[in-house]
Design a protein around this motif. Sequence first.
Motif, PDB file in Angstrom:
ATOM      1  N   GLU A 189       0.997  -1.458  -0.008  1.00 38.99           N
ATOM      2  CA  GLU A 189      -0.236  -0.141   0.225  1.00 38.99           C
ATOM      3  C   GLU A 189       1.247   1.318  -0.028  1.00 38.99           C
ATOM      4  N   GLU A 190       2.203   1.304   1.045  1.00 37.88           N
ATOM      5  CA  GLU A 190       3.112   2.231   0.790  1.00 37.88           C
ATOM      6  C   GLU A 190       3.882   2.771  -0.553  1.00 37.88           C
ATOM      7  N   VAL A 191       3.960   1.052  -1.161  1.00 37.86           N
ATOM      8  CA  VAL A 191       4.120   1.793  -2.407  1.00 37.86           C
ATOM      9  C   VAL A 191       3.834   1.649  -3.734  1.00 37.86           C
ATOM     10  N   PHE A 192       2.454   1.893  -3.723  1.00 37.78           N
ATOM     11  CA  PHE A 192       1.199   1.492  -4.923  1.00 37.78           C
ATOM     12  C   PHE A 192       0.623   2.439  -4.643  1.00 37.78           C
ATOM     13  N   LYS A 193       0.210   3.160  -3.716  1.00 38.28           N
ATOM     14  CA  LYS A 193      -0.594   4.008  -3.037  1.00 38.28           C
ATOM     15  C   LYS A 193      -2.232   3.342  -3.376  1.00 38.28           C
ATOM     16  N   ARG A 194      -2.021   1.843  -3.308  1.00 39.43           N
ATOM     17  CA  ARG A 194      -3.566   1.006  -3.911  1.00 39.43           C
ATOM     18  C   ARG A 194      -3.848   0.158  -2.565  1.00 39.43           C
ATOM     19  N   ILE A 195      -4.489  -0.870  -2.336  1.00 38.67           N
ATOM     20  CA  ILE A 195      -4.886  -1.428  -1.892  1.00 38.67           C
ATOM     21  C   ILE A 195      -5.031  -3.080  -2.870  1.00 38.67           C
ATOM     22  N   PRO A 196      -4.009  -3.808  -2.427  1.00 37.36           N
ATOM     23  CA  PRO A 196      -4.053  -4.950  -3.139  1.00 37.36           C
ATOM     24  C   PRO A 196      -5.463  -5.439  -3.153  1.00 37.36           C
ATOM     25  N   LEU A 197      -6.145  -5.944  -4.131  1.00 36.43           N
ATOM     26  CA  LEU A 197      -7.516  -7.020  -3.550  1.00 36.43           C
ATOM     27  C   LEU A 197      -6.858  -8.355  -3.143  1.00 36.43           C
ATOM     28  N   SER A 198      -5.959  -9.003  -3.336  1.00 29.41           N
ATOM     29  CA  SER A 198      -5.529 -10.156  -2.722  1.00 29.41           C
ATOM     30  C   SER A 198      -6.005 -10.254  -1.271  1.00 29.41           C
ATOM     31  N   SER A 199      -5.553  -8.907  -0.475  1.00 35.02           N
ATOM     32  CA  SER A 199      -5.785  -8.798   0.717  1.00 35.02           C
ATOM     33  C   SER A 199      -7.229  -8.499   1.590  1.00 35.02           C
ATOM     34  N   LEU A 200      -8.318  -8.260   0.406  1.00 34.91           N
ATOM     35  CA  LEU A 200      -9.823  -7.888   0.901  1.00 34.91           C
ATOM     36  C   LEU A 200     -10.572  -8.955   1.298  1.00 34.91           C
ATOM     37  N   ASN A 201     -10.994  -8.751   3.300  1.00 33.26           N
ATOM     38  CA  ASN A 201     -11.651  -9.648   3.392  1.00 33.26           C
ATOM     39  C   ASN A 201     -12.885  -9.095   4.548  1.00 33.26           C
ATOM     40  N   TYR A 202     -14.021  -9.225   5.083  1.00 29.39           N
ATOM     41  CA  TYR A 202     -14.347  -8.858   5.898  1.00 29.39           C
ATOM     42  C   TYR A 202     -14.171  -7.632   7.048  1.00 29.39           C
ATOM     43  N   GLN A 203     -13.584  -8.934   7.463  1.00 31.31           N
ATOM     44  CA  GLN A 203     -12.300  -8.465   8.315  1.00 31.31           C
ATOM     45  C   GLN A 203     -11.510  -7.332   8.212  1.00 31.31           C
ATOM     46  N   TRP A 204     -10.436  -7.078   6.923  1.00 22.05           N
ATOM     47  CA  TRP A 204     -10.093  -5.540   6.679  1.00 22.05           C
ATOM     48  C   TRP A 204     -11.197  -4.218   6.589  1.00 22.05           C
ATOM     49  N   PHE A 205     -12.169  -4.649   5.864  1.00 24.90           N
ATOM     50  CA  PHE A 205     -13.037  -3.510   5.854  1.00 24.90           C
ATOM     51  C   PHE A 205     -13.425  -3.360   7.164  1.00 24.90           C
ATOM     52  N   LEU A 206     -13.268  -4.029   8.402  1.00 22.23           N
ATOM     53  CA  LEU A 206     -14.036  -3.814   9.404  1.00 22.23           C
ATOM     54  C   LEU A 206     -12.681  -3.007  10.324  1.00 22.23           C
ATOM     55  N   GLY A 207     -11.637  -3.047  10.169  1.00 23.75           N
ATOM     56  CA  GLY A 207     -10.550  -2.652  10.395  1.00 23.75           C
ATOM     57  C   GLY A 207      -9.669  -1.346   9.780  1.00 23.75           C
ATOM     58  N   ASN A 208     -10.276  -1.121   8.552  1.00 29.44           N
ATOM     59  CA  ASN A 208      -9.941  -0.062   7.818  1.00 29.44           C
ATOM     60  C   ASN A 208     -10.684   0.859   7.425  1.00 29.44           C
ATOM     61  N   ILE A 209     -12.277   0.842   7.024  1.00 29.26           N
ATOM     62  CA  ILE A 209     -12.680   1.516   6.176  1.00 29.26           C
ATOM     63  C   ILE A 209     -13.346   1.681   7.294  1.00 29.26           C
ATOM     64  N   SER A 210     -13.197   3.464   8.510  1.00 29.14           N
ATOM     65  CA  SER A 210     -14.816   3.961   8.774  1.00 29.14           C
ATOM     66  C   SER A 210     -15.271   5.548   8.861  1.00 29.14           C
ATOM     67  N   VAL A 211     -16.500   5.524   9.304  1.00 31.27           N
ATOM     68  CA  VAL A 211     -17.945   6.237   8.640  1.00 31.27           C
ATOM     69  C   VAL A 211     -17.635   7.151   9.666  1.00 31.27           C
TER      70      VAL A 211
END
Length: 280
Positions: free
Chosen positions: A71-93
Amino acid sequence: EINNNPRYPFIFDKAIDLDVVDFIDKEDIKTYDVIVIESQHAKARKLLSSVYDELFLNKGKNYIDFVDLYEEVFKRIPLSSLNYQWFLGNISVVEKKIYDSVKRIMDIVLSLILAIPLVLVYPFTVLAIKLEDGGEPFITQTRLGERKKIINILKFRSMTGNKDGVWIGEEGALQVTKVGSFLRKSRIDELPQIVSILKGDSSLVGPRADLKGLSERLIEEIPYYEARYIVKPGLSGWAQVTQEGLPPQSVDETKLRLSYDLYYIKHRSIWLDIIIALKT
């Protein structure tokens, strides 16, 4: 990327097979300043207890998760790392409420400023479109906005067709007009979208608003694609100023765009919005 780019303060020396569970004991890790671990890999989980001890016992040792480094190098999220836990921990409203309020104020103020050139070019643009083919000067596109709310986007018409964008010619496909080509290159065709921004349907900065039919198809084809609708769509966005190299609207291009959109959603801030505005 890291080894061939002098901007990074280190290089990769070797990769350790994850089958070697106890590599921390076998390898002379004291010679390395940074160790990158793909922590989400099933085999890597066996190493985490050792990493935990080393992290606190070895002073100055840096352990970096592969996803964070990517993420730091390419300034994007690797889609292969995505799961429901990732969204709970990283996406805040919730914690972005103040930011959303400030951004809304900025949208209104800047849109009113942008309305000045819209008013200036409006009569000339309408006249040019009318003189070329006599068609409607505007088109209205139905798109998905925040929380998949259906919104209508107003644009100067740059292609053959009526005000709904439906083909009225004989060749069977919409064509970019001569006036439309200039409008697209100068981005004048986008100026009427200021109306949507003032209404609160969209923002100056955010993920691109897809056409409704296209959005529904992409949601079915690409996992987690609907996550990009957590925020309002934008006139310009992180993907638009960063992404390059793939055919537009291809599946690969859309996946890459999603990885940039998720990076923006995770890190969105006034400062990032300013960077996007300057790049735009």
